[in-house]
Design an enzyme around this catalytic site. Structure first.
Site, PDB file in Angstrom:
ATOM      1  N   CYS A 130      -5.610   2.075   3.545  1.00 49.38           N
ATOM      2  CA  CYS A 130      -5.371   3.040   2.488  1.00 49.38           C
ATOM      3  C   CYS A 130      -4.419   2.606   1.523  1.00 49.38           C
ATOM      4  O   CYS A 130      -4.679   2.635   0.172  1.00 49.38           O
ATOM      5  CB  CYS A 130      -5.610   4.244   2.850  1.00 49.38           C
ATOM      6  SG  CYS A 130      -4.388   4.504   4.228  1.00 49.38           S
ATOM      7  N   HIS A 237      -1.776   9.413  -1.072  1.00 49.36           N
ATOM      8  CA  HIS A 237      -0.729   8.468  -0.675  1.00 49.36           C
ATOM      9  C   HIS A 237       0.148   8.201  -2.173  1.00 49.36           C
ATOM     10  O   HIS A 237      -0.611   7.711  -3.081  1.00 49.36           O
ATOM     11  CB  HIS A 237      -1.225   7.221  -0.254  1.00 49.36           C
ATOM     12  CG  HIS A 237      -1.503   7.229   1.156  1.00 49.36           C
ATOM     13  ND1 HIS A 237      -1.473   8.614   1.893  1.00 49.36           N
ATOM     14  CD2 HIS A 237      -2.162   6.247   2.081  1.00 49.36           C
ATOM     15  CE1 HIS A 237      -1.893   8.084   3.151  1.00 49.36           C
ATOM     16  NE2 HIS A 237      -2.405   6.903   3.265  1.00 49.36           N
TER      17      HIS A 237
END
Ligand code: A2P
Length: 331
Positions: A130, A237
């Protein structure tokens, strides 16, 4: 348009459920649809496109029926065992685990960056980590234009990246309960520890970012280093990325290049407190880039702040985009 038979493996998990959501939103041409997970959730039902589907236990016989594409997000050991079985039956697996990413026979794909690599798959395509995916969307157009010499990643990663258990640790921790998933409390804390520690003192998450960046950008010599940190944020994130270019540049040209890059949204107006934020990126598919500024400590450097929804663009959306590329190639 040719319709495909599609399976989601790990359909009951955090990423698996988002696969279903993104597949619905993008309206892929699906004929038969299957949802699979472990024996624990076999028999449960999941709704997809207004229809209920019974979760099947994943077994060696799950791919005896004709399935064109399977999206896997059920952990590395499940992928290690079952992705080759699916591929041997003619199914193309898009695998979200780290199991196959560095295998030289397996393409590692971010559709905005290296879609051409799907052409040499032999039944398994890996979805990158990710943190790597969102960085690649921003770095690729800059690498093409200015040539990246060195990258320093520092990440601020959400608990959703550690699945349902990671999410629960933050929820429970905020109520004062002890952690079950992480080695320390995540509430009111930052853990410089994602995945296992390796012999070189880096975590595996850090090395994934380093290895995967080189593979996706097709540059084995690119200098890359990383520090990856879990922070008490539920989703999305954030990354500080320091880049050194081979060539001199105008900052305005960097901003323009990012504005024109597929999948990138530039959010950079510090005078009005505009910069990418985890809460704004959550639920979206784009990668948000801001705080674009010259690194005045080196000859040709910049700093960026890059934020994306790690469950969507960092996992499910990227995999569904790969499935879209496969379906386009089948037409
Ligand atoms: P299950 O719900 O039956 O445990 P998350 O990372 O969000 O926790 O999700 C993990 C996903 O992977 C879940 O759907 C989980 O199913 C699935 N899974 C875990 N182990 C296996 C396994 N051995 N076989 C099939 N699916 C598995």
């Amino acid at each position: 348009m040719k319709k495909v038979n599609l399976a989601v493996v790990g359909a009951t998990g955090m990423v698996g459920r988002t696969f279903l959501k993104v597949l619905e939103e993008r309206n892929l041409p699906i004929e038969n649809f299957y949802v699979m997970a472990s024996a624990r959730s076999a028999g449960q039902t999941l709704t997809f496109m207004g229809k209920d589907y019974v979760v099947e236990e994943l077994t060696e016989h799950s791919f005896d029926k004709p399935i064109d594409i399977a999206l896997f997000s059920a952990g590395g050991s499940t992928s290690e065992k079952f992705a080759p079985i699916a591929a041997a039956h003619g199914c193309i697996v898009v695998d979200n685990s780290a199991q196959w990413r560095m295998d030289p026979k397996v393409p590692l794909i971010v559709p905005e960056v290296n879609p051409e690599d799907i052409s040499w798959n032999s039944g398994i395509i890996a979805n990158p980590n990710c943190s790597t995916i969102q960085a690649m969307v921003a770095l690729k157009p800059l690498d093409d234009k200015f040539g990246i010499k060195r990258v320093v990643y520092s990440t601020y990663q959400a608990v959703s990246g550690a699945g349902v258990a990671g999410w629960k640790d933050l929820e429970d921790g905020l109520k004062g309960e002890a952690p079950k998933k992480f080695p320390h409390p995540i509430a009111n804390n930052c853990l410089p520890h994602i995945d296992i520690f390796l012999d070189n003192g880096y975590t595996k998450e850090e090395m994934k970012m380093i290895w995967e960046t080189r593979k996706i950008l097709h540059d084995d010599d690119m200098k890359v280093t990383a520090t990856t940190v879990r922070v008490p944020v539920f989703n999305s994130h954030s990354e500080s990325i320091n880049i050194e270019f081979e060539r001199p540049f105008e900052l305005a040209d960097v901003v323009e290049t990012l504005k024109n890059a597929p999948g990138v949204v530039v959010a950079d107006d510090p005078a009005n407190n505009v910069y990418p934020l985890a809460v704004d990126a959550a639920g979206k598919d784009e990668v948000f880039v801001g705080r674009i500024r010259r690194d005045e400590s080196v000859e040709n450097g910049i700093n960026l702040w890059v934020v994306a929804d790690n469950i969507r663009k960092g996992a499910a959306t990227n995999a569904v985009q790969i499935a879209q590329l496969l379906i386009d190639a089948m037409q």
